[in-house]
Design a protein around this motif. Structure first.
Motif, short mmCIF file in Angstrom:
data_model
loop_
_atom_site.label_atom_id
_atom_site.label_comp_id
_atom_site.label_asym_id
_atom_site.label_seq_id
_atom_site.Cartn_x
_atom_site.Cartn_y
_atom_site.Cartn_z
N ARG B 4 9.17 -1.21 57.98
CA ARG B 4 8.62 -2.57 57.59
C ARG B 4 9.42 -3.63 57.49
N PRO B 5 9.28 -5.08 58.20
CA PRO B 5 9.90 -5.99 57.99
C PRO B 5 9.74 -6.35 56.65
N THR B 6 10.83 -6.97 55.74
CA THR B 6 10.80 -7.53 54.26
C THR B 6 11.47 -8.79 54.40
N ILE B 7 10.62 -9.96 54.20
CA ILE B 7 11.31 -11.23 54.58
C ILE B 7 10.88 -12.26 53.31
N GLY B 8 11.99 -12.93 52.96
CA GLY B 8 11.56 -13.87 51.79
C GLY B 8 12.24 -15.15 52.67
N LEU B 9 11.50 -16.34 52.26
CA LEU B 9 12.10 -17.71 52.76
C LEU B 9 12.41 -18.81 51.97
N PRO B 98 15.18 -23.67 36.20
CA PRO B 98 14.71 -24.47 37.15
C PRO B 98 13.29 -25.04 36.82
N LEU B 99 12.65 -26.28 37.23
CA LEU B 99 11.68 -26.90 36.63
C LEU B 99 10.33 -26.13 36.87
N SER B 100 10.18 -25.16 37.88
CA SER B 100 9.13 -24.24 38.09
C SER B 100 9.55 -22.99 38.35
N SER B 101 8.68 -21.88 37.86
CA SER B 101 8.99 -20.46 38.54
C SER B 101 7.64 -19.63 38.36
N ASN B 102 7.93 -18.57 39.20
CA ASN B 102 6.71 -17.44 38.78
C ASN B 102 5.47 -17.97 39.37
N GLY B 103 5.44 -18.22 40.55
CA GLY B 103 4.15 -18.68 41.23
C GLY B 103 3.73 -17.87 42.49
N LYS B 114 -3.46 -13.31 52.15
CA LYS B 114 -2.07 -12.66 51.68
C LYS B 114 -1.41 -13.52 50.79
N ARG B 115 -1.09 -12.77 49.52
CA ARG B 115 -0.47 -13.68 48.37
C ARG B 115 0.96 -13.52 48.58
N ILE B 116 1.80 -14.55 48.45
CA ILE B 116 3.11 -14.65 48.56
C ILE B 116 3.70 -15.17 47.33
N GLY B 117 4.71 -14.23 46.85
CA GLY B 117 5.16 -14.86 45.40
C GLY B 117 6.23 -15.90 45.63
N ILE B 118 5.98 -17.01 44.55
CA ILE B 118 7.25 -17.88 44.84
C ILE B 118 8.13 -17.70 43.44
N THR B 119 9.15 -17.52 43.74
CA THR B 119 10.22 -17.26 42.79
C THR B 119 10.72 -18.26 41.72
N ARG B 120 10.70 -19.43 42.40
CA ARG B 120 11.19 -20.74 41.69
C ARG B 120 11.04 -22.02 42.72
N ILE B 152 12.25 -24.45 47.65
CA ILE B 152 11.22 -23.44 47.26
C ILE B 152 11.74 -22.28 47.68
N VAL B 153 11.80 -21.15 46.91
CA VAL B 153 12.39 -19.96 47.07
C VAL B 153 10.98 -18.83 47.04
N SER B 154 10.78 -18.09 48.06
CA SER B 154 9.48 -16.89 47.92
C SER B 154 10.11 -15.87 47.50
N GLU B 155 9.50 -15.04 46.95
CA GLU B 155 9.69 -13.41 47.05
C GLU B 155 9.82 -12.82 48.44
N PRO B 156 10.43 -11.66 48.39
CA PRO B 156 10.61 -11.09 50.08
C PRO B 156 9.27 -10.40 50.19
N ASP B 157 8.12 -11.23 50.29
CA ASP B 157 6.79 -10.58 50.22
C ASP B 157 6.24 -10.56 51.79
N MET B 158 6.86 -11.11 52.74
CA MET B 158 6.34 -11.30 54.03
C MET B 158 6.88 -10.17 54.79
N ASN B 159 5.79 -9.51 55.50
CA ASN B 159 6.19 -8.55 56.43
C ASN B 159 6.02 -8.35 58.02
N SER B 160 5.95 -9.73 58.29
CA SER B 160 5.86 -9.84 59.77
C SER B 160 6.03 -11.17 60.14
#
Ligand SMILES: [Zn+2]
Lengths: 97, 491
Positions: B4-9, B98-103, B114-120, B152-160
């Motif tokens: 399963r692909p695991t992708i962060g952006l 960082p000025l924002s995180s955990n979104g 589909k919910r994608i986590g935002i690291t910061r 903007i850093v995402s969690e590796p929550d994308m799979n395709s």
């Protein structure tokens, strides 16, 4: 006093800063850097329990300017001290993409 | 075995402030090289950077839109950077605070949320531009150096691939909704850095498995290259894993940087991560920290518009529009605002939606503007919608009037009248035409009357003749009813 920074560490730091050092300098700076660290290490004698870590010596924050654009230097002025230019560009040795 | 692909952006977005992040130079694309520079962004000794309040508020606004925790205290850090496009030899960024995180951001992918986590998400300054096509040297233009850049850093929550694309496009839509960036891809306002690996697992043991080594691809500046890069890497890593199932794994190989070759459409090995990426962050001594209190945060929060996904859901529910039409109408805030204003002014939602879709977006696109920029006020378009809703003009005619409204400030009704486009729904006027057509087409009338196979075709033929004779102005519904009444005696 035991050296905290050995020549290998100095070499690594120098590489990160893009500085070339001779073997002599590596020895010299490893001693100097160790001395500095040892000196600063005196601070660890203090009990800092319950003291908030600080990010700066001033108790000031939020110093902003308004978002207003103003021209400053002309490109001629900007390039005046450049060792090398090409048209209005700063010219540097070829950077590979 | 499967994977399963695991992708962060990581996404970098240039903010559309008037001036740069830490100096007053214009933040403006396309000016002559090195004309928007000053001692601060040239990295001269002895200068002092000052924060741009607007840039900070834009960044906080984005953090709020991404459901992030907004830090009440942040500071700036220096990140070592040894390239000529940032002459200070460091970039001002935010490291540990960082000025924002955990979104998170919710995406619609194939009708599913589909919910994608935002690291910061943090602020930093952009670098200038290197120009490589000069003879014998690389040219450096520092107009872009110091432009506010949101990372903007995402969690590796994308799979395709579709999820990556939905995420990237949603981010572009969001910053445009918030009006904090034009997100113009051609001008490099948005750049992507995907992190890609595969989770390889045995179907029989759902809990076991391992990752292939992570690959990071830097500096993709179009949706197309992002899409192709991710698709290529998934295939390439799957092939590597199949060729060497025991060796090609994250715990045995380190992270790798690859670059996208746009000509050959492949990723190319650049280096292993361990060799570099020592940025030597330390606190920026020239800048003071930022503390944000509830009052200030509240003022920024008040600027949050209804966000795209909420607006999409509301349009579907409130106006009963289908997925495709709703996606189109909510793709840009300006279009959605305009549509709602037209409905507010009395148009039926379906009529307004269809006219905006079939005419407005097309015409706006041709003219390089948006629907609101066509210069047809919501009230005037609502007037046209009402003409069509009341069957005073046909749908086809309404499309023509829409175009005519671009050139004329007359109310749509007057345009229709002046050009003889009003539909004839008045029965007495139509009755004469219907009678004429019926008397001249005895065979069709007989076929229709017979009720046999040919009846349907015969009726369309008669109706067609009536429409033709009325020069398209007959209301087809009224004319059809008249024909039915005359031929079949129905009412
Ligand atoms: Zn400047």
């Amino acid at each position: 006093m035991p050296a905290k920074i050995d020549p290998d560490q100095v070499r690594r730091i120098a590489r990160l800063a893009r500085i070339n050092l001779t073997q002599e300098e590596l020895e010299q700076f490893s001693n100097q850097l160790s001395d500095i660290l040892n000196y600063v290490d005196q601070l660890s004698e203090l009990n800092t329990e319950g003291v908030e870590p600080t990010t700066g010596p001033l108790k000031i924050s939020n110093v902003f300017r308004q978002d207003q654009a103003a021209r400053s230097l002309s490109s001629e002025q900007a390039l005046a001290n450049a060792p090398c230019r090409h048209g209005d560009f700063f010219a540097v040795p070829k950077v590979l993409e | 075995m499967g994977y399963r692909p695991t992708i962060g952006l990581e996404i970098h977005v240039e903010l559309s402030t008037a001036s740069k992040m830490f100096c007053g130079c214009p933040n403006h694309f396309g000016d002559p090289p090195n004309s928007n520079v000053c001692p601060v962004c040239l990295g001269m000794p002895g200068v002092l950077p000052t924060m741009n309040r607007q840039a900070y508020e834009y960044a906080v606004l984005m953090g709020l839109a991404l459901n992030c925790r907004i830090a009440t205290f942040t500071k700036w850090d220096r990140k070592g950077y040894y390239y000529p496009d940032l002459p200070k030899n460091y970039q001002i960024s935010q490291y540990d605070l960082p000025l924002s995180s955990n979104g998170y951001i919710d995406l619609l992918v194939n009708g599913q949320t589909k919910r994608i986590g935002i690291t910061r998400a943090h602020l930093e300054e952009d670098a200038g531009k290197n120009v490589h096509d000069l003879p014998g040297c690389t040219g450096v233009d520092l107009n872009r150096a110091g432009v506010p850049l949101l990372e903007i850093v995402s969690e590796p929550d994308m799979n395709s691939v579709p999820e990556v694309m939905a995420y990237a496009r949603s981010m572009r839509q969001l910053v445009r909704y918030l009006n904090i960036s034009q997100a113009n891809m051609q001008q490099g306002h948005m750049r992507f850095e995907p992190n890609i690996s595969l989770w390889v697992f045995d179907d029989a043991e759902p809990d076991g498995g391992h990752y292939t080594p992570i690959v990071e691809v830097k500096n993709l500046n179009s949706f197309r290259s992002l899409e192709r890069t991710v698709a290529f890497e998934i295939d390439r890593q799957a092939g590597q894993w199949q060729a060497d199932p025991d060796g090609y794994r994250m715990d045995k190989m380190s992270k790798q940087n690859r670059g996208w070759d746009d000509v050959r459409e492949v990723t190319v090995y650049q280096r292993h991560k361990e060799e570099a990426d020592e940025y030597r962050y330390f606190p920026e001594p020239d800048l003071l920290p930022v503390e944000i209190d509830d009052a200030w945060l509240g003022r920024i929060k008040a600027q949050l518009p209804e966000l795209p996904i909420a607006r999409y859901a509301r349009f579907r529910k409130e106006f009963g529009l289908d997925e495709k039409l709703t996606t189109l109408l909510t793709s840009e805030r300006g279009t959605a605002d305009y549509f709602e204003a037209v409905v507010q002014a009395g148009a039926s939602p379906h009529r307004a939606a269809n006219l905006i879709q079939s005419q407005g977006l097309r015409l706006a696109n041709e003219r390089g503007t948006d629907v609101a920029g066509l210069g047809i006020s919501a009230e005037r378009l609502a007037g046209l919608c009402k003409l069509a809703d009341e069957d005073k003009v046909s749908a086809t005619t309404a499309a023509g009037i829409f175009q005519a409204m671009l050139e004329s400030d007359d109310p749509p009704e007057k345009i229709a009248q002046d050009r003889n486009l009003m539909q004839v729904s008045d029965t007495s006027a139509l009755e004469a035409i219907v009678a004429e057509v019926l008397s001249e087409n005895g065979k069709a009338v007989a076929d229709y009357k017979s009720g046999g196979k040919k009846a349907k075709k015969a009726r369309s033929f008669i109706l067609g003749q009536v429409m033709q004779r009325s020069k398209g102005q007959a209301n087809p519904k009224v004319a059809g009813e008249l024909i039915d009444r005359k031929v079949l005696g129905q009412t």
